[in-house]
Design a protein around this motif. Structure first.
Motif, mmCIF file in Angstrom:
data_model
loop_
_atom_site.group_PDB
_atom_site.id
_atom_site.type_symbol
_atom_site.label_atom_id
_atom_site.label_comp_id
_atom_site.label_asym_id
_atom_site.label_seq_id
_atom_site.Cartn_x
_atom_site.Cartn_y
_atom_site.Cartn_z
ATOM 1 N N GLU A 23 37.071 38.193 42.417
ATOM 2 C CA GLU A 23 37.911 39.193 42.741
ATOM 3 C C GLU A 23 39.390 38.621 43.196
ATOM 4 N N VAL A 24 39.226 37.833 44.071
ATOM 5 C CA VAL A 24 40.526 37.131 44.638
ATOM 6 C C VAL A 24 41.407 36.249 43.888
ATOM 7 N N PHE A 25 40.499 35.380 43.223
ATOM 8 C CA PHE A 25 40.990 34.250 42.455
ATOM 9 C C PHE A 25 41.388 34.576 40.922
ATOM 10 N N VAL A 26 40.460 35.148 40.140
ATOM 11 C CA VAL A 26 40.279 35.785 38.998
ATOM 12 C C VAL A 26 41.419 36.761 38.555
ATOM 13 N N VAL A 27 40.888 37.876 39.375
ATOM 14 C CA VAL A 27 41.533 39.182 39.396
ATOM 15 C C VAL A 27 42.958 39.093 40.011
ATOM 16 N N GLU A 28 43.097 38.893 41.374
ATOM 17 C CA GLU A 28 44.280 39.022 41.923
ATOM 18 C C GLU A 28 45.189 38.055 41.487
ATOM 19 N N GLN A 29 44.993 36.723 41.711
ATOM 20 C CA GLN A 29 45.611 35.504 41.482
ATOM 21 C C GLN A 29 45.777 34.938 39.968
ATOM 22 N N ARG A 30 44.979 35.687 38.941
ATOM 23 C CA ARG A 30 45.092 35.408 37.681
ATOM 24 C C ARG A 30 44.444 33.962 37.329
ATOM 25 N N ILE A 31 43.758 33.252 38.346
ATOM 26 C CA ILE A 31 43.318 32.056 37.866
ATOM 27 C C ILE A 31 42.120 32.065 36.690
ATOM 28 N N PRO A 32 42.330 31.285 35.604
ATOM 29 C CA PRO A 32 41.410 31.303 34.594
ATOM 30 C C PRO A 32 39.832 31.204 35.247
ATOM 31 N N GLU A 33 39.221 32.134 34.665
ATOM 32 C CA GLU A 33 37.707 32.179 34.963
ATOM 33 C C GLU A 33 37.046 31.130 34.843
ATOM 34 N N ASP A 34 37.289 30.263 34.019
ATOM 35 C CA ASP A 34 36.499 28.906 33.597
ATOM 36 C C ASP A 34 36.941 27.697 34.955
ATOM 37 N N LEU A 35 37.854 27.994 35.641
ATOM 38 C CA LEU A 35 38.085 27.056 36.512
ATOM 39 C C LEU A 35 37.652 27.527 37.809
ATOM 40 N N GLU A 36 37.223 28.821 38.075
ATOM 41 C CA GLU A 36 36.871 29.275 39.451
ATOM 42 C C GLU A 36 35.549 28.579 40.018
#
Length: 145
Positions: A23-36
């Motif tokens: 929620e925080v990194f991928v959705v809010e901050q738009r970090i690529p999911e494969d990096l999370e």
């Protein structure tokens, strides 16, 4: 006030930790999911801040000899500015000290630099890009008496 628990990658609470980080990194901050999620998640000690059984904050600690690296700190949007991040960081410092670490390092998002400075972390080196977000390395020595 939240309750902080230490968990490993095999703990059932990890699904809630991963959901919060998503929620925080991928959705809010738009970090690529494969990096999370990465290989460090398997060996890290994860901290979860719980409120009424719900994970509202998290971070992870990865040990490298006598250094502890803190990363992936995420706080539920509705729980921000309530001191959860400070609680997590203080617990992490105590855990790292107890595990024999001499120092903590972390890559802070530039927008959070002041938060870490207030906790005694010192900036080192130039800004760098991590997943499209400006970061700076920070360090805190753990006192041994």
């Amino acid at each position: 006030m939240s309750k902080i628990v230490e968990i490993l990658a095999s703990d059932p609470l990890m699904s809630a930790v991963y959901a919060l980080r998503h929620e925080v990194f991928v959705v809010e901050q738009r970090i690529p999911e494969d990096l999370e999620v990465d290989e460090d998640d398997k060996v890290a000690v994860h901290l979860a801040a719980l409120s009424d059984g719900e994970v509202i904050g998290t971070l992870r600690i990865v040990y490298h000899e006598r250094k502890a690296k803190i990363g992936r700190m995420a706080i539920l949007a509705s729980a921000r500015k309530l001191g959860i991040g400070r609680e997590l960081m203080e617990h992490a410092a105590a855990a790292a000290f107890g595990a024999g670490a001499d120092e903590i390092i972390l890559g802070a998002q530039v927008t959070a630099r002041g938060f870490y400075e207030r906790l005694g972390y010192v900036e080192e080196g130039a800004e760098f890009d991590d997943a499209g977000i400006p970061h700076v390395m920070m360090r805190k020595l753990l006192r041994r008496t």
